[in-house]
Design a protein around this motif. Structure first.
Motif, PDB file in Angstrom:
ATOM      1  N   MET A 130       0.737  -1.169  -0.061  1.00 34.12           N
ATOM      2  CA  MET A 130      -0.116  -0.179   0.101  1.00 34.12           C
ATOM      3  C   MET A 130       0.949   1.099  -0.057  1.00 34.12           C
ATOM      4  N   GLY A 131       0.535   2.288  -0.857  1.00 35.82           N
ATOM      5  CA  GLY A 131       1.240   3.236  -0.769  1.00 35.82           C
ATOM      6  C   GLY A 131       2.529   3.502  -1.860  1.00 35.82           C
ATOM      7  N   ALA A 132       2.923   2.350  -2.417  1.00 33.94           N
ATOM      8  CA  ALA A 132       3.876   2.077  -3.148  1.00 33.94           C
ATOM      9  C   ALA A 132       3.860   2.805  -4.631  1.00 33.94           C
ATOM     10  N   SER A 133       4.858   3.268  -5.082  1.00 34.20           N
ATOM     11  CA  SER A 133       4.344   3.736  -6.659  1.00 34.20           C
ATOM     12  C   SER A 133       4.385   2.974  -7.524  1.00 34.20           C
ATOM     13  N   PRO A 134       3.545   3.175  -8.485  1.00 33.99           N
ATOM     14  CA  PRO A 134       3.166   2.156  -9.620  1.00 33.99           C
ATOM     15  C   PRO A 134       4.421   1.509 -10.210  1.00 33.99           C
ATOM     16  N   GLY A 135       4.416   0.088 -10.135  1.00 32.26           N
ATOM     17  CA  GLY A 135       5.412  -0.638 -10.785  1.00 32.26           C
ATOM     18  C   GLY A 135       6.579  -1.104  -9.743  1.00 32.26           C
ATOM     19  N   THR A 136       6.128  -0.864  -8.696  1.00 33.61           N
ATOM     20  CA  THR A 136       6.930  -1.379  -7.457  1.00 33.61           C
ATOM     21  C   THR A 136       6.540  -2.882  -7.125  1.00 33.61           C
ATOM     22  N   LEU A 137       7.643  -3.598  -7.341  1.00 33.77           N
ATOM     23  CA  LEU A 137       7.216  -5.017  -6.840  1.00 33.77           C
ATOM     24  C   LEU A 137       7.378  -5.507  -5.599  1.00 33.77           C
ATOM     25  N   ILE A 138       6.375  -6.116  -4.935  1.00 31.02           N
ATOM     26  CA  ILE A 138       6.440  -6.559  -3.250  1.00 31.02           C
ATOM     27  C   ILE A 138       6.090  -7.901  -3.473  1.00 31.02           C
ATOM     28  N   ALA A 139       6.985  -8.688  -3.061  1.00 32.73           N
ATOM     29  CA  ALA A 139       6.635  -9.971  -2.945  1.00 32.73           C
ATOM     30  C   ALA A 139       5.638 -10.587  -1.802  1.00 32.73           C
ATOM     31  N   ASP A 140       4.884 -11.557  -2.148  1.00 33.46           N
ATOM     32  CA  ASP A 140       3.997 -12.061  -1.122  1.00 33.46           C
ATOM     33  C   ASP A 140       4.812 -12.897  -0.188  1.00 33.46           C
ATOM     34  N   PRO A 141       4.697 -12.541   0.974  1.00 30.48           N
ATOM     35  CA  PRO A 141       5.495 -13.338   2.145  1.00 30.48           C
ATOM     36  C   PRO A 141       5.239 -14.870   2.129  1.00 30.48           C
ATOM     37  N   LYS A 142       4.203 -15.469   1.465  1.00 30.90           N
ATOM     38  CA  LYS A 142       4.100 -16.731   1.504  1.00 30.90           C
ATOM     39  C   LYS A 142       4.470 -17.434   0.006  1.00 30.90           C
ATOM     40  N   ALA A 143       5.205 -16.348  -0.872  1.00 31.02           N
ATOM     41  CA  ALA A 143       5.671 -16.892  -2.145  1.00 31.02           C
ATOM     42  C   ALA A 143       6.656 -17.872  -2.109  1.00 31.02           C
ATOM     43  N   GLN A 144       6.662 -18.691  -3.244  1.00 34.98           N
ATOM     44  CA  GLN A 144       7.820 -19.727  -3.117  1.00 34.98           C
ATOM     45  C   GLN A 144       9.197 -19.181  -3.704  1.00 34.98           C
ATOM     46  N   ARG A 145      10.020 -19.833  -3.306  1.00 37.65           N
ATOM     47  CA  ARG A 145      11.427 -19.250  -3.866  1.00 37.65           C
ATOM     48  C   ARG A 145      11.450 -19.494  -5.478  1.00 37.65           C
ATOM     49  N   SER A 146      12.126 -18.656  -6.285  1.00 37.10           N
ATOM     50  CA  SER A 146      11.930 -18.298  -7.564  1.00 37.10           C
ATOM     51  C   SER A 146      13.136 -19.439  -8.205  1.00 37.10           C
ATOM     52  N   GLU A 147      12.712 -20.089  -9.164  1.00 32.45           N
ATOM     53  CA  GLU A 147      13.705 -21.182 -10.068  1.00 32.45           C
ATOM     54  C   GLU A 147      13.323 -20.778 -11.402  1.00 32.45           C
ATOM     55  N   LEU A 148      14.499 -20.917 -12.394  1.00 36.95           N
ATOM     56  CA  LEU A 148      14.436 -20.603 -13.640  1.00 36.95           C
ATOM     57  C   LEU A 148      14.652 -21.904 -14.401  1.00 36.95           C
ATOM     58  N   SER A 149      13.896 -22.106 -15.432  1.00 37.25           N
ATOM     59  CA  SER A 149      14.037 -23.167 -16.500  1.00 37.25           C
ATOM     60  C   SER A 149      14.075 -22.309 -17.899  1.00 37.25           C
ATOM     61  N   LEU A 150      15.287 -22.451 -18.657  1.00 36.59           N
ATOM     62  CA  LEU A 150      15.467 -21.914 -19.892  1.00 36.59           C
ATOM     63  C   LEU A 150      15.333 -23.024 -21.226  1.00 36.59           C
ATOM     64  N   ASP A 198      17.726 -24.656 -13.623  1.00 38.01           N
ATOM     65  CA  ASP A 198      18.450 -23.752 -12.739  1.00 38.01           C
ATOM     66  C   ASP A 198      19.035 -22.643 -13.431  1.00 38.01           C
ATOM     67  N   ALA A 199      18.515 -21.978 -14.389  1.00 40.94           N
ATOM     68  CA  ALA A 199      19.263 -20.991 -15.208  1.00 40.94           C
ATOM     69  C   ALA A 199      19.472 -19.978 -14.202  1.00 40.94           C
ATOM     70  N   SER A 200      20.260 -18.921 -14.797  1.00 45.19           N
ATOM     71  CA  SER A 200      20.580 -17.723 -13.835  1.00 45.19           C
ATOM     72  C   SER A 200      20.513 -16.657 -14.816  1.00 45.19           C
ATOM     73  N   LEU A 201      20.651 -15.425 -14.499  1.00 49.60           N
ATOM     74  CA  LEU A 201      20.738 -14.210 -15.616  1.00 49.60           C
ATOM     75  C   LEU A 201      21.688 -14.221 -16.515  1.00 49.60           C
ATOM     76  N   ASP A 202      22.915 -14.819 -16.079  1.00 53.33           N
ATOM     77  CA  ASP A 202      24.171 -15.073 -17.001  1.00 53.33           C
ATOM     78  C   ASP A 202      23.745 -15.912 -18.203  1.00 53.33           C
ATOM     79  N   ASP A 203      22.989 -17.100 -17.724  1.00 48.70           N
ATOM     80  CA  ASP A 203      22.459 -18.008 -18.890  1.00 48.70           C
ATOM     81  C   ASP A 203      21.716 -17.419 -19.878  1.00 48.70           C
ATOM     82  N   LEU A 204      20.731 -16.140 -19.183  1.00 45.98           N
ATOM     83  CA  LEU A 204      19.792 -15.530 -20.359  1.00 45.98           C
ATOM     84  C   LEU A 204      20.553 -14.633 -21.098  1.00 45.98           C
TER      85      LEU A 204
END
Length: 345
Positions: free
Chosen positions: A1-21, A34-40
């Motif tokens: 609440m009150g954050a500027s538009p486009g601000t990303l706020i994670a849900d406390p119950k959200a699961q850990r992020s994993e990437l597959s490319l 288990d890709a990374s930003l460097d892989d991208l």
């Protein structure tokens, strides 16, 4: 609440992020778990089509970096982490953003938001939790024979993923319909109050599915009508087929809801009929025993026939007791015969 538009706020119950490319070319493909930003940054420029799948929305910094790599709109990324969005399709200059819902847990009817971006050369999917209906698409991508998924570009891959989500609702509808038929059969044989609870739950689920399908249908219609350059006309033909599936799902969900509503009304009618039957039976039994009770009450009064001949002299009759029983039995039989003659029984 009150954050500027486009601000990303994670849900406390959200699961850990994993990437597959998944890296796709016309004649071959590769997958990087288990890709990374460097892989991208390493692979995206070398392959004509990449599919990035992000499972878990806890790492908002990672999601922001993905948005920067592919030039995704920050407001769309905000909708990615703020789950619970209605299905929709939004179009930007060089990419589209589509939100769809899928059933994550068919038993508990738990929905999961799938956010999908696609543009020239890339498709990105964001999932809340592990588990999706994309396995048929993955198998087609890695198939040795040439196929459209490796040759038609990002818009066709996005269509295939959306189509897989839409088609995953059909088994759910069929299962719900089968359960409704089972409840109907059991209800016709023996109505029970727990059946109403089951039917109310099924109607609620059908209503929720109906609302989801309506929004999904509108999102697909937006994709079909879009004039975005990154959605080719031949892909719109396939999207239109998926739109037909969505229309059918809307009709099936509506039919399921109407069917459960009708069964609830029928259960109430059966219960009322059963109650009326019981009341009628009790009324008939009472009507039979009222005159018998009257006779017993009269004969049970403390009269003394020695005082006066009017003080019920039949009390001294030798066969008075069996005669009274026979008389009361005849009264009861006569009443039953009368009720049957009037067709009350």
């Amino acid at each position: 609440m009150g954050a500027s538009p486009g601000t990303l706020i994670a849900d406390p119950k959200a699961q850990r992020s994993e990437l597959s490319l998944t890296l796709i070319d016309r004649d071959r493909c590769e997958k990087v778990d288990d890709a990374s930003l460097d892989d991208l940054k390493t692979h995206c420029e070398k392959w004509p089509l990449v599919w990035l799948d992000c499972v878990g929305l806890a790492n908002v910094e990672l999601i922001e970096q993905i948005g920067k790599v592919f030039g995704l709109h920050p407001l769309a990324l905000e909708d990615v982490v703020n789950t619970g969005q209605r299905p929709k399709a939004e179009f930007f200059d060089d990419h589209a953003f589509v939100v769809v819902n899928m059933i994550d847990d068919p038993v508990a009817y738990r929905y999961e938001q799938i956010s999908l971006f696609f543009g020239k050369g890339f498709v990105i999917t964001f999932q809340q939790r592990e588990g999706d209906p994309f396995d048929p698409v993955r198998k087609r991508i890695v198939a040795s024979t040439p196929n459209r998924l490796r040759s038609r570009g990002a818009d066709y891959l996005a269509y295939a993923l959306i189509d897989a989500i839409v088609d995953s609702f059909f088994p759910l509808i069929e299962s719900a319909s089968a359960r409704t038929d089972e409840v109907e059969d059991a209800m016709l044989h023996h109505p029970h109050k727990h059946q109403v609870r089951i039917l109310h739950e099924q109607r609620r689920q059908a209503g929720q599915l109906h609302r989801t399908m309506l929004s999904l249908r509108d999102a697909l219609a937006g994709l079909v009508r879009s004039d975005a350059p990154y959605i080719k006309p031949e892909t719109k033909i396939f999207l239109n087929d998926t739109l037909d599936h969505a229309y059918r799902l809307v009709e099936l969900a509506d039919t399921q809801r109407d069917m459960t509503t009708g069964l609830i009304e029928m259960h109430l009618s059966l219960s009322q009929a059963r109650t009326n039957e019981i009341i009628s039976l009790l009324t008939i039994v009472s009507a039979i025993f009222i005159p018998l009770t009257f006779l017993v009450g009269v004969w049970g009064m403390n009269f003394d026939p020695t005082t006066s001949p009017w003080n019920m002299p039949e009390l001294r009759a030798y066969y008075g007791y069996p005669a009274a029983l026979v008389f009361m039995a005849l009264v009861a039989i006569g009443l039953v015969a009368f009720f049957k003659w009037r067709k009350w029984l």
